[in-house]
Design an enzyme around this catalytic site. Structure first.
Site, PDB file in Angstrom:
ATOM      1  N   ALA A  23      35.318  34.373  47.144  1.00  0.00           N
ATOM      2  CA  ALA A  23      34.374  34.714  46.082  1.00  0.00           C
ATOM      3  C   ALA A  23      33.231  33.691  45.950  1.00  0.00           C
ATOM      4  O   ALA A  23      32.113  34.056  45.577  1.00  0.00           O
ATOM      5  CB  ALA A  23      35.117  34.837  44.754  1.00  0.00           C
ATOM      6  N   THR A  27      28.814  33.650  44.820  1.00  0.00           N
ATOM      7  CA  THR A  27      28.361  33.230  43.482  1.00  0.00           C
ATOM      8  C   THR A  27      26.844  32.988  43.468  1.00  0.00           C
ATOM      9  O   THR A  27      26.180  33.237  42.459  1.00  0.00           O
ATOM     10  CB  THR A  27      29.088  31.968  42.973  1.00  0.00           C
ATOM     11  OG1 THR A  27      28.932  30.936  43.940  1.00  0.00           O
ATOM     12  CG2 THR A  27      30.555  32.214  42.711  1.00  0.00           C
ATOM     13  N   ARG A  35      38.024  31.717  39.695  1.00  0.00           N
ATOM     14  CA  ARG A  35      38.655  30.521  39.134  1.00  0.00           C
ATOM     15  C   ARG A  35      37.728  29.385  38.747  1.00  0.00           C
ATOM     16  O   ARG A  35      38.199  28.353  38.269  1.00  0.00           O
ATOM     17  CB  ARG A  35      39.742  30.026  40.095  1.00  0.00           C
ATOM     18  CG  ARG A  35      40.895  30.997  40.150  1.00  0.00           C
ATOM     19  CD  ARG A  35      41.984  30.662  41.133  1.00  0.00           C
ATOM     20  NE  ARG A  35      42.964  31.749  41.157  1.00  0.00           N
ATOM     21  CZ  ARG A  35      42.807  32.882  41.826  1.00  0.00           C
ATOM     22  NH1 ARG A  35      41.741  33.068  42.560  1.00  0.00           N
ATOM     23  NH2 ARG A  35      43.730  33.831  41.769  1.00  0.00           N
ATOM     24  N   GLN A 102      37.728  37.710  51.837  1.00  0.00           N
ATOM     25  CA  GLN A 102      38.556  38.211  50.738  1.00  0.00           C
ATOM     26  C   GLN A 102      37.674  38.981  49.758  1.00  0.00           C
ATOM     27  O   GLN A 102      38.160  39.530  48.791  1.00  0.00           O
ATOM     28  CB  GLN A 102      39.206  37.037  50.006  1.00  0.00           C
ATOM     29  CG  GLN A 102      40.107  36.195  50.887  1.00  0.00           C
ATOM     30  CD  GLN A 102      40.440  34.868  50.224  1.00  0.00           C
ATOM     31  OE1 GLN A 102      41.363  34.779  49.431  1.00  0.00           O
ATOM     32  NE2 GLN A 102      39.693  33.834  50.525  1.00  0.00           N
ATOM     33  N   ILE A 104      35.031  41.747  48.166  1.00  0.00           N
ATOM     34  CA  ILE A 104      35.020  43.210  48.146  1.00  0.00           C
ATOM     35  C   ILE A 104      33.615  43.741  47.883  1.00  0.00           C
ATOM     36  O   ILE A 104      33.429  44.913  47.639  1.00  0.00           O
ATOM     37  CB  ILE A 104      35.997  43.727  47.052  1.00  0.00           C
ATOM     38  CG1 ILE A 104      35.642  43.121  45.681  1.00  0.00           C
ATOM     39  CG2 ILE A 104      37.441  43.395  47.418  1.00  0.00           C
ATOM     40  CD1 ILE A 104      36.434  43.697  44.524  1.00  0.00           C
ATOM     41  N   HIS A 120      40.669  42.440  51.494  1.00  0.00           N
ATOM     42  CA  HIS A 120      40.972  43.042  50.187  1.00  0.00           C
ATOM     43  C   HIS A 120      40.192  44.324  49.913  1.00  0.00           C
ATOM     44  O   HIS A 120      40.092  44.758  48.773  1.00  0.00           O
ATOM     45  CB  HIS A 120      40.723  42.012  49.074  1.00  0.00           C
ATOM     46  CG  HIS A 120      41.681  40.851  49.147  1.00  0.00           C
ATOM     47  ND1 HIS A 120      41.438  39.637  48.565  1.00  0.00           N
ATOM     48  CD2 HIS A 120      42.893  40.739  49.743  1.00  0.00           C
ATOM     49  CE1 HIS A 120      42.463  38.815  48.808  1.00  0.00           C
ATOM     50  NE2 HIS A 120      43.348  39.458  49.515  1.00  0.00           N
ATOM     51  N   CYS A 149      37.548  63.362  41.190  1.00  0.00           N
ATOM     52  CA  CYS A 149      37.035  64.109  42.335  1.00  0.00           C
ATOM     53  C   CYS A 149      36.678  65.540  41.915  1.00  0.00           C
ATOM     54  O   CYS A 149      37.136  66.021  40.869  1.00  0.00           O
ATOM     55  CB  CYS A 149      38.139  64.140  43.393  1.00  0.00           C
ATOM     56  SG  CYS A 149      37.725  65.033  44.887  1.00  0.00           S
ATOM     57  N   CYS A 151      37.926  68.023  43.107  1.00  0.00           N
ATOM     58  CA  CYS A 151      39.190  68.768  43.082  1.00  0.00           C
ATOM     59  C   CYS A 151      40.029  68.427  41.848  1.00  0.00           C
ATOM     60  O   CYS A 151      41.117  68.963  41.654  1.00  0.00           O
ATOM     61  CB  CYS A 151      40.005  68.489  44.349  1.00  0.00           C
ATOM     62  SG  CYS A 151      40.899  66.917  44.315  1.00  0.00           S
ATOM     63  N   ASN A 212      33.257  24.177  50.174  1.00  0.00           N
ATOM     64  CA  ASN A 212      33.749  24.693  48.895  1.00  0.00           C
ATOM     65  C   ASN A 212      33.402  23.713  47.784  1.00  0.00           C
ATOM     66  O   ASN A 212      33.582  22.508  47.953  1.00  0.00           O
ATOM     67  CB  ASN A 212      35.269  24.882  48.970  1.00  0.00           C
ATOM     68  CG  ASN A 212      35.756  25.873  47.942  1.00  0.00           C
ATOM     69  OD1 ASN A 212      35.397  27.039  47.985  1.00  0.00           O
ATOM     70  ND2 ASN A 212      36.545  25.416  46.989  1.00  0.00           N
TER      71      ASN A 212
HETATM   72  P1  CNA Z   1      38.431  31.933  43.623  1.00  0.00           P
HETATM   73  O1  CNA Z   1      39.877  31.654  43.450  1.00  0.00           O
HETATM   74  O2  CNA Z   1      37.644  32.301  42.411  1.00  0.00           O
HETATM   75  O3  CNA Z   1      37.790  30.642  44.294  1.00  0.00           O
HETATM   76  C1  CNA Z   1      36.423  30.522  44.511  1.00  0.00           C
HETATM   77  C2  CNA Z   1      36.159  29.132  45.064  1.00  0.00           C
HETATM   78  O4  CNA Z   1      34.806  29.071  45.458  1.00  0.00           O
HETATM   79  C3  CNA Z   1      36.396  28.020  44.050  1.00  0.00           C
HETATM   80  O5  CNA Z   1      37.219  27.047  44.648  1.00  0.00           O
HETATM   81  C4  CNA Z   1      34.985  27.465  43.758  1.00  0.00           C
HETATM   82  O6  CNA Z   1      34.989  26.075  43.593  1.00  0.00           O
HETATM   83  C5  CNA Z   1      34.250  27.845  45.006  1.00  0.00           C
HETATM   84  N1  CNA Z   1      32.821  28.110  44.822  1.00  0.00           N
HETATM   85  C6  CNA Z   1      32.200  28.775  43.810  1.00  0.00           C
HETATM   86  N2  CNA Z   1      30.884  28.878  44.051  1.00  0.00           N
HETATM   87  C7  CNA Z   1      30.674  28.273  45.250  1.00  0.00           C
HETATM   88  C8  CNA Z   1      29.522  28.043  46.050  1.00  0.00           C
HETATM   89  N3  CNA Z   1      28.325  28.477  45.687  1.00  0.00           N
HETATM   90  N4  CNA Z   1      29.671  27.392  47.227  1.00  0.00           N
HETATM   91  C9  CNA Z   1      30.881  26.935  47.627  1.00  0.00           C
HETATM   92  N5  CNA Z   1      32.006  27.110  46.894  1.00  0.00           N
HETATM   93  C10 CNA Z   1      31.894  27.774  45.739  1.00  0.00           C
HETATM   94  O7  CNA Z   1      38.185  33.085  44.691  1.00  0.00           O
HETATM   95  P2  CNA Z   1      38.971  33.366  46.046  1.00  0.00           P
HETATM   96  O8  CNA Z   1      38.053  34.160  46.897  1.00  0.00           O
HETATM   97  O9  CNA Z   1      39.564  32.152  46.608  1.00  0.00           O
HETATM   98  O10 CNA Z   1      40.158  34.292  45.528  1.00  0.00           O
HETATM   99  C11 CNA Z   1      40.455  35.408  46.179  1.00  0.00           C
HETATM  100  C12 CNA Z   1      40.204  36.664  45.330  1.00  0.00           C
HETATM  101  C13 CNA Z   1      38.913  36.651  44.563  1.00  0.00           C
HETATM  102  C14 CNA Z   1      40.071  37.817  46.251  1.00  0.00           C
HETATM  103  O11 CNA Z   1      41.074  38.719  45.969  1.00  0.00           O
HETATM  104  C15 CNA Z   1      38.705  38.458  45.992  1.00  0.00           C
HETATM  105  O12 CNA Z   1      38.763  39.845  46.143  1.00  0.00           O
HETATM  106  C16 CNA Z   1      38.397  38.073  44.608  1.00  0.00           C
HETATM  107  N6  CNA Z   1      36.981  38.128  44.166  1.00  0.00           N
HETATM  108  C17 CNA Z   1      36.006  38.619  44.961  1.00  0.00           C
HETATM  109  C18 CNA Z   1      34.689  38.645  44.528  1.00  0.00           C
HETATM  110  C19 CNA Z   1      33.630  39.217  45.435  1.00  0.00           C
HETATM  111  O13 CNA Z   1      33.895  40.154  46.190  1.00  0.00           O
HETATM  112  N7  CNA Z   1      32.416  38.653  45.407  1.00  0.00           N
HETATM  113  C20 CNA Z   1      34.368  38.138  43.275  1.00  0.00           C
HETATM  114  C21 CNA Z   1      35.397  37.629  42.462  1.00  0.00           C
HETATM  115  C22 CNA Z   1      36.694  37.623  42.934  1.00  0.00           C
END
Ligand code: CNA
Length: 240
Positions: A23, A27, A35, A102, A104, A120, A149, A151, A212
């Site tokens: 995710a 951002t 998180r 991960q 979506i 995901h 749908c 249907c 990260n």
């Molecule tokens: P998470 O647990 O929210 O972790 C995100 C991580 O990214 C954190 O450790 C942050 O410190 C770090 N972070 C935030 N912004 C930045 C940035 N600009 N540059 C670098 N690092 C950054 O999310 P995960 O992806 O680890 O968790 C998995 C879940 C989140 C999956 O099931 C996803 O489907 C789900 N998710 C997806 C989206 C999306 O599709 N954009 C959005 C929110 C959640």
């Protein structure tokens, strides 16, 4: 040598790069992660997000599921940021063999990446649970409360909810890409959601890189860990 120079050197010397994104990669496109302090898990709802985006909740409280889902998980005007674009460039020149995500949101594909493994699922694919007719995300956005749908069947997003398993073929292919990579770049994931996070254990290559904002459980194994915004970092890299 500073971190950016180190990262550039790793990219320059790599022949088979795989990106593993979460995710945090989106951002900088305006989509909140789960998180971080301003992430989804820190907003107030009647139920915790893990409960709402679960298989049981989807079928038992469909209206409430869709209220949260439409409000917090669909960002129709989001565009790829510098991180997505740089990863796509690396695929274009043949150095990146795959992006395992991960996410979506479909932003990797919007940036031009072709070889994307969506662990995901995607908000852009939605299917009728009765006749399996396909619907795009507009159908979900435009629906009042719950999307149905033609249907009469209930439409469900092709998104892996809590309590659901990952697609076997995608999982298998993603593991194969990680096994074959000489460099694995982990971008914007807290590495706490399993089984996705466990995939990085299949990496046998030379360079494990983390970009990260916050520390992750894999930092201690990394050749390089950069705790900055991934779009800003990757923007400084010259793709060659
Ligand atoms: P998470 O647990 O929210 O972790 C995100 C991580 O990214 C954190 O450790 C942050 O410190 C770090 N972070 C935030 N912004 C930045 C940035 N600009 N540059 C670098 N690092 C950054 O999310 P995960 O992806 O680890 O968790 C998995 C879940 C989140 C999956 O099931 C996803 O489907 C789900 N998710 C997806 C989206 C999306 O599709 N954009 C959005 C929110 C959640």
């Amino acid at each position: 040598m500073d971190d950016i120079e180190r990262l550039q050197k790793i990219f320059d010397e790599s022949k088979r790069i795989v990106f593993f994104t979460g995710a945090g990669a989106s951002t900088e496109s305006g989509i909140p992660d789960f998180r971080s302090v301003d992430g989804l898990y820190n907003t107030k709802y009647a139920y915790p997000p893990e409960t709402i985006i679960s298989h049981t909740f989807f079928y038992e409280n469909t209206k409430e599921f869709y209220r949260f889902y439409k409000d917090k998980m669909i960002y129709p005007s989001a565009l790829p940021n510098k991180a997505h674009l740089k990863m796509a460039e690396y695929e274009k020149i043949g150095k990146c063999r795959g992006i395992i995500t991960q996410n979506i949101d479909g932003l990797h594909q919007m940036a031009g990446s072709k070889n994307v493994y969506e662990l995901h699922g995607s908000i852009h694919r939605n299917y009728c649970q009765r006749c399996h007719k396909f619907y795009d995300v507009k159908k979900i956005i435009d629906s009042i409360d719950v999307p149905y749908c033609d249907c009469g069947g209930l439409i469900k997003p092709d998104v892996v909810l809590y309590e659901e398993g990952l697609n076997d073929k995608i999982l298998h292919d993603a593991i194969e890409q990680i096994r074959l990579a000489d460099t694995l770049v982990i971008v914007g994931t807290s590495l706490v959601v399993y089984p996705a996070a466990g995939l990085i254990n299949y990496f046998r290559g030379k360079n494990l890189v983390l970009i990260n904002k916050s520390e992750t459980p894999a930092d201690k194994y990394a050749s390089l860990a950069i705790h900055q915004a991934c779009g800003e970092v990757l923007d400084k890299i010259i793709c060659r």
